[in-house]
Design a protein around this motif. Structure first.
Motif, PDB file in Angstrom:
ATOM      1  N   ARG A  72     -14.558   4.313   4.800  1.00  0.00           N
ATOM      2  CA  ARG A  72     -13.739   4.249   5.939  1.00  0.00           C
ATOM      3  C   ARG A  72     -13.355   5.584   6.459  1.00  0.00           C
ATOM      4  O   ARG A  72     -12.323   6.466   7.209  1.00  0.00           O
ATOM      5  N   ARG A  73     -13.229   6.549   4.881  1.00  0.00           N
ATOM      6  CA  ARG A  73     -12.974   8.443   5.614  1.00  0.00           C
ATOM      7  C   ARG A  73     -14.029   8.870   6.384  1.00  0.00           C
ATOM      8  O   ARG A  73     -13.840   9.439   7.422  1.00  0.00           O
ATOM      9  N   GLN A 131       1.014  -1.488  -0.485  1.00  0.00           N
ATOM     10  CA  GLN A 131       0.150  -0.005  -0.046  1.00  0.00           C
ATOM     11  C   GLN A 131       0.692   1.643  -0.058  1.00  0.00           C
ATOM     12  O   GLN A 131       0.248   2.139  -0.361  1.00  0.00           O
ATOM     13  N   SER A 165      -9.273   5.091   0.192  1.00  0.00           N
ATOM     14  CA  SER A 165      -9.751   4.276   0.529  1.00  0.00           C
ATOM     15  C   SER A 165     -11.037   4.392   0.579  1.00  0.00           C
ATOM     16  O   SER A 165     -11.750   4.888  -0.445  1.00  0.00           O
ATOM     17  N   SER A 195      -7.203  -6.300   4.909  1.00  0.00           N
ATOM     18  CA  SER A 195      -6.694  -5.068   6.157  1.00  0.00           C
ATOM     19  C   SER A 195      -7.368  -5.865   7.184  1.00  0.00           C
ATOM     20  O   SER A 195      -8.343  -7.057   8.118  1.00  0.00           O
TER      21      SER A 195
END
Lengths: 233, 140
Positions: A129-130, A90, A125, A205
């Motif tokens: 998630r943000r 990533q 993302s 994740s």
């Protein structure tokens, strides 16, 4: 100045060799330490084959314990700056130097590679998630009066003072946002650097689905508590 | 609250006998486990205390009633429940403290071991250890 890239890896057999090759090519001048968090897929052997130094943990500690092992090693071996860079691809190696730059220049103690600063035109993302990241960022702003756009980013650089302090004590669960809080609560300087991250290419994740909401709550509480703590000098 | 309101408690000889028997059984279990080194002495003290408290309540139920009157709890069994819940909370708290400490110790030991392995490797000595067993809980 001795510099170390710490690569925590748990079951990253698919990606570890490529990550290490990229680091070697694009982050010259940096030593690399893989911290294998008791992977079951041969990650350690692949890392060694790729010529990396590998700290091979005998039991699974989770991301906090793995990264802390890296800090302990950095301190034991006399490194002055360390960059944490995930083993799953990533975090592009070409940003290692950029993330570390403010720390190397003595402009801050903790530098965070942010996906959301202007100029960071990579993977941003998922929207859900943000929302979580923004909520935690808001909490940091309320508690510490500083804007941190990407407090969950695991692409970050630490100076010697922080390395020594985290070698002694580091949050074992979901450490990233809490570390921002701890550093700010201790009056240390935290800066962000725009980085273009890639979407996750292998592995999974550690946080997914409904756990996300719980994550925000747990980390929120940890942040509030971090306001009351200071790091050992 | 006046103490007259405290209802009858454990007046049945059968209930009393059961409680005493339960306490003695617990006592025997704790002693046996300590003798076999399966329970650490420091934790056994906690359970011995619980056994003594249970015996006291079983043999002198009046005591529980008196305490209820003193603290102003209407029903004596509520006093007993409250005491037991308080005790359980204290035990759970102690255990989480112990768990936190051993997680930190575990992280430290894991690092030291990994470091030794790395040092040996750098001197050309390779310790091939058995593969890590799949842990039963990943999110620990």
């Amino acid at each position: 100045m001795r510099r170390l890239v710490i690569v925590p890896a748990y079951n990253e057999a698919e990606r570890i060799a490529a990550t290490l090759a990229e680091l070697r090519a694009e982050a010259p001048g940096w030593d690399v330490l893989v911290v294998n968090d008791a992977s079951e897929d041969g990650t350690a052997a692949l890392a060694r084959e790729a010529g990396a130094r590998c700290l091979d943990l005998p039991v699974h500690l989770g991301i906090g314990g793995a990264v802390q092992a890296g800090f302990r090693h950095a301190v034991d071996c006399g490194y002055e700056v360390a960059v944490q860079c995930d083993g799953d691809g990533q975090h592009p190696a070409r940003f290692v130097e950029a993330v570390a730059r403010p720390v190397l220049d003595g402009a801050c103690d903790l530098a965070i590679g942010s996906r959301f600063l202007p100029g960071a035109d990579g993977d941003r993302s998922t929207p859900l998630r943000r929302v979580g990241i923004d909520l935690l960022g808001l909490l940091i702003r309320v508690l510490f009066g500083q804007r941190v756009t990407d407090c969950t980013s695991g692409f970050r650089a630490f100076d010697r003072r922080l390395l020594r302090s985290f070698a002694l004590h580091y949050p074992l669960d979901y450490p990233e946002p809490e570390v921002c809080g701890l550093a700010l609560a201790s009056g240390l300087r935290v800066r962000e650097v725009p980085v273009a991250m890639r979407a996750r290419q292998g592995g999974r994740s550690s946080i997914s689905g409904l756990d996300g909401a719980l994550y925000v709550v747990k980390v929120g509480v940890a942040l509030v508590l971090s306001r009351l703590r200071t790091l050992p000098a | 609250m006046n103490s007259d309101a405290a209802g009858p408690i454990l007046v049945l000889p059968v209930a009393q006998a059961l409680l005493v028997a339960g306490c003695l059984l617990a006592l025997a279990t704790v002693v046996v486990l300590v003798r076999r080194n399966r329970l650490e002495l420091r934790y056994s003290l906690l359970w011995l205390l619980a056994v003594v408290a249970g015996l006291v309540v079983a043999l002198w139920p009046e005591l529980a009633r008196t305490v209820s009157g003193l603290v102003g709890i209407r029903y004596t069994f509520n006093t007993v429940f409250l005491a037991v819940m308080g005790f359980q909370l204290a035990v759970t708290f102690m255990l989480t403290l112990a768990a936190s400490r051993s997680r930190r110790d575990r992280a430290r030991l894991a690092y030291e071991l990994a470091r030794l392995r790395l040092e040996l490797e750098q001197r050309g000595i390779r310790l091939d250890s058995s593969p890590a067993p799949p842990p039963d809980e990943r999110r620990d």
